[in-house]
Design an enzyme around this catalytic site. Structure first.
Site, PDB file in Angstrom:
ATOM      1  N   GLU A 149      40.185  38.193  42.071  1.00  0.00           N
ATOM      2  CA  GLU A 149      40.952  39.335  41.553  1.00  0.00           C
ATOM      3  C   GLU A 149      40.208  40.662  41.656  1.00  0.00           C
ATOM      4  O   GLU A 149      39.874  41.304  40.653  1.00  0.00           O
ATOM      5  CB  GLU A 149      41.368  39.056  40.102  1.00  0.00           C
ATOM      6  CG  GLU A 149      42.338  37.903  40.008  1.00  0.00           C
ATOM      7  CD  GLU A 149      42.992  37.757  38.635  1.00  0.00           C
ATOM      8  OE1 GLU A 149      42.408  38.205  37.639  1.00  0.00           O
ATOM      9  OE2 GLU A 149      44.094  37.179  38.582  1.00  0.00           O
ATOM     10  N   GLU A 304      47.239  30.999  41.261  1.00  0.00           N
ATOM     11  CA  GLU A 304      47.066  30.666  39.841  1.00  0.00           C
ATOM     12  C   GLU A 304      48.394  30.847  39.110  1.00  0.00           C
ATOM     13  O   GLU A 304      49.112  31.824  39.366  1.00  0.00           O
ATOM     14  CB  GLU A 304      46.065  31.608  39.167  1.00  0.00           C
ATOM     15  CG  GLU A 304      44.640  31.492  39.627  1.00  0.00           C
ATOM     16  CD  GLU A 304      43.738  32.475  38.893  1.00  0.00           C
ATOM     17  OE1 GLU A 304      44.082  32.909  37.776  1.00  0.00           O
ATOM     18  OE2 GLU A 304      42.688  32.821  39.452  1.00  0.00           O
TER      19      GLU A 304
HETATM   20  C1  GLA Z   1      42.920  35.412  36.100  1.00  0.00           C
HETATM   21  C2  GLA Z   1      41.590  34.887  36.637  1.00  0.00           C
HETATM   22  C3  GLA Z   1      41.233  33.525  36.140  1.00  0.00           C
HETATM   23  C4  GLA Z   1      41.588  33.351  34.697  1.00  0.00           C
HETATM   24  C5  GLA Z   1      43.044  33.666  34.502  1.00  0.00           C
HETATM   25  C6  GLA Z   1      43.527  33.461  33.092  1.00  0.00           C
HETATM   26  O1  GLA Z   1      43.984  35.163  36.904  1.00  0.00           O
HETATM   27  O2  GLA Z   1      41.537  34.895  38.041  1.00  0.00           O
HETATM   28  O3  GLA Z   1      39.849  33.330  36.343  1.00  0.00           O
HETATM   29  O4  GLA Z   1      40.806  34.182  33.912  1.00  0.00           O
HETATM   30  O5  GLA Z   1      43.260  35.011  34.824  1.00  0.00           O
HETATM   31  O6  GLA Z   1      44.898  33.653  32.994  1.00  0.00           O
END
Ligand code: GLA
Ligand code: ZN
Length: 679
Positions: A149, A304
């Site tokens: 991210e 995710e």
């Molecule tokens: C983000 C991060 C993950 C985790 C999620 C929790 O997407 O990439 O490492 O912290 O949030 O929702």
């Protein structure tokens, strides 16, 4: 990268459990039961991989990858640059990020390093190289996940210098920069590049072009950092595909530019299901799925999503039964080749110990969330043949990151909120209501493949955009431009000579003034009283409009709708101009959704296009289609809180009830052989 199946799995952090090997064995057992075929490893493992500077420990990770592989589970291997070990920050403070007030962070948290720092870049290169050499060739490893991210900005001296170099490259001379930035205003003229500082709450905030260039620089620098990681992977000998996990409604990085460097786009999606109507959340999520698909115009990954409740939203709401399956299927319906989770197992402590996971602290097979994951795994396995199929769109909506930065960053005509994204989404929704797939394109994209293109609020015109629109219309396309378009050039300098710049003949009008409305104010878009004009089928007598009203003066354009109120009542609110073989529409104000629904329905009907659904799609139902080599797949999902009868297209039912009676959150997937019944 078509794996031949849909990926199911997610972020897995076994480094947190190395002293409890029995946990790792339970994990594998459960993964197999849930049809988990892929896990992402190493996202935050740096401290375990390089516990001291230059001392690498990969054996533990290799053992885990071997065990997964023996069990048929593939690996997405992440570079660990999303969070760094303590020793690095202690020894090299330059890796720590500096904020706009010029204060340097302490060690802590994650995603907070300077992306310019040569030390950080070198440390990342070294660990990435080791990772590739030790594990990159492992047959289980299918894809590289670069960092995590990406986002944020750093104002340290190294970044200031990199920004100045970026400007030197762009402008060559300080005179050109002064000219581009209009610095005569308020006597802000620069004598040399050394004087330039990033925007700051205690410094320069009034030069809009500086702000815009700073945002471009941050975006470019982040992409450059990512590229340096990709280069390290390639230099170490791996040619496996790369991705990075993008985010929802994230404006810091121009994702179109970033995606050029990626083999696959992927993103993290955490909708607040059950907060409002399910169909509202579904619509919002679907828009962003379409953005991510459009970045590369090929299948992406949902990297995710949460199997249960997140722990960072204001309230941790559980996903109700069936929600996980519906949400995962929605990503597939919009072009994903995998629906993955954060996280596979809940950590024991620290910030994410209550974040939903495939496996809870009590990891029994009967746990409800785990059963939902198992059902989702089964569904994804059933739909494996969908992998690789494209979503094909004949209509597009323009969304442009740089335009967004410039539009929202400018002072006026509404500093409260310009509602840019809302206006983009309104056009997108209108097409989606008809079951049409929609591409999201930016101003640099080619438009040739589309029949209708909607371009809301294109305030900043990139060089060449006006020409592409002109050609598109000339060749028979239907182009819809809205208020507040073609106002400034790439430096946020106003075009002289009228707007929309370069297109006044194509649209047959000149926009003269724009009225900002208070949040509580409204105007109306009405059918003109004079029946001789305003001939457009399918529009109601009137619609509400708000926020901004462009006042235009037609030359050759025909007025289809007029304003209902204020001193500009009776003047054009919707126009069309015939240009070449096509039509150029101009929407003067931000209308309510039903206007866009009715308006685009008329345009689509005129063009002869049809969606993947026969007839009117019931409210709350989402329809998309994917097109494979042999077959097309139609996805119909019910996001209503009540059973809804849908009309099934002819073909083989791959998933869901055969009678088209969809319970809440239920879906049906129909396969249609190409030759037999083309869409
Ligand atoms: C983000 C991060 C993950 C985790 C999620 C929790 O997407 O990439 O490492 O912290 O949030 O929702
Ligand atoms: Zn920095």
């Amino acid at each position: 990268m078509n794996a031949g199946y849909l990926m199911h799995g997610g972020d897995y952090n076994p480094e947190q459990w190395l002293d409890m090997p029995e946990i790792l064995e339970t994990d594998i057992e459960r993964f197999l039961e849930a049809k988990i075929n892929t896990v992402t490893l190493g996202v935050f493992s740096w401290a375990k991989l390089e516990p001291q500077e230059g001392v690498y420990r990969f054996e533990w990770l290799e053992r885990i990858i071997d065990r997964l592989y023996e069990n048929g589970i593939s690996v997405i291997l992440s570079t660990p640059s999303g969070a760094r070990p303590h020793w690095m920050a202690d020894k090299y403070p330059e890796v720590l990020r500096v904020n706009g007030m010029r204060q340097r962070n302490l060690f802590g948290d994650r995603h907070n390093h300077c992306l310019t720092s040569p030390v950080y870049r070198e440390k990342v290169r070294l660990i990435d190289t080791q990772l590739v050499k030790r594990l990159g060739g492992h047959p289980a490893v299918k894809l590289w996940h670069i960092s995590n991210e990406f986002g944020g900005e750093c104002h340290c001296p190294l970044c200031q210098e990199a920004f100045r170099n970026w400007l030197r490259k762009k402008y060559k001379t300080i005179d050109a920069l002064n000219d581009g930035w209009c610095t005569t205003f308020w006597s802000h003229t620069y004598d040399n590049f050394e004087q330039v500082e990033s925007p700051s709450p205690i410094g320069e905030r009034s030069i809009m072009a500086l702000q815009l260039d700073w945002r471009r620089f941050i975006s470019d620098q982040t992409i450059d950092f990512m590229e340096s990681e990709i280069a390290a992977i390639r230099a170490a000998g791996s040619d496996k595909p790369v991705t990075t996990n993008l985010m929802y409604k994230f404006w810091d990085i121009d994702y179109f530019k970033m995606a050029e460097k990626l083999d696959i786009a992927s993103w993290d999606n955490y909708p607040t299901w059950h907060k409002c109507e399910e169909w509202e959340t579904a619509r919002d999520t679907a828009f962003w799925h379409d953005v991510i698909y459009s970045l590369k115009k090929k299948p992406f990954l949902l990297m995710e999503s949460c199997p249960g409740a997140t722990n960072w939203q204001s309230v941790s709401k559980l996903k109700k039964p069936g929600m996980l399956e519906a949400a995962s299927l929605q990503s597939i319906a919009h072009g994903a080749d995998g629906a993955m989770y954060f996280q596979m197992r809940k950590s024991r402590g620290s910030q994410e110990k209550f974040h939903g996971a495939v496996l809870d602290h009590y990891d029994g097979r009967e746990v409800r969330t785990f059963r939902e994951v198992c059902a989702t795994g089964k569904m994804l396995e059933t739909l494996g043949e969908v992998a690789g199929a494209r979503t094909q769109a004949n209509v597009a909506v323009v969304y442009d990151w740089e335009n967004h930065w410039a539009l929202e960053g400018s002072c006026g005509p509404r500093n409260e909120n310009m509602h840019y994204m809302e206006s983009v989404e309104k056009s997108w929704r209108a097409f989606r209501r008809m079951g049409l797939n929609v591409d999201i394109v930016n101003q640099k994209s080619s438009l040739e493949q589309y029949r209708i293109v909607a371009a809301p609020m294109q305030y900043l015109f990139h060089d060449g955009f006006a020409d592409r629109i002109r050609k598109f219309v000339e060749n028979g396309g239907t182009f819809v431009l809205t208020y507040w378009s073609g106002v400034v050039d790439e430096n946020d300098r106003c075009f002289l000579g009228g707007r929309p710049h370069g297109l006044m003949d194509v649209f047959g009008l000149r926009a003269e003034e724009i009225d900002g409305l208070y949040d509580w104010e409204e105007n109306r878009i009405c059918r003109p009283e004079n029946a001789g004009t305003g001939k457009i089928e399918g529009l109601k007598e009137q619609y509400r409009c708000q926020y901004l009203c462009d006042l235009v003066k037609p030359s050759t354009a025909e007025t289809l709708m007029v304003y209902g109120d204020d001193f500009y009542a009776g003047t054009p609110a919707l126009t069309v101009n015939h240009y070449g073989a096509g039509k150029a529409y101009y929407i003067c104000a931000d209308a309510e959704q039903s206007f866009y629904d009715d308006f685009y329905r008329t345009l689509v009907r005129e063009s002869g296009m049809t969606g993947a659904y026969e007839g009117e799609i019931p409210e709350g139902v989402e329809v998309t289609s994917r097109s494979g080599e042999q077959a097309d797949y139609v996805f119909i999902q019910n996001y209503n809180r009540f059973e809804t009868q849908v009309k099934l297209p002819g073909g083989e039912i791959l998933f869901g009830p055969a009678d088209g009676k969809l319970k809440p959150l239920e879906s049906v997937v129909v396969k249609r052989k190409k030759a037999q019944d083309a869409l």
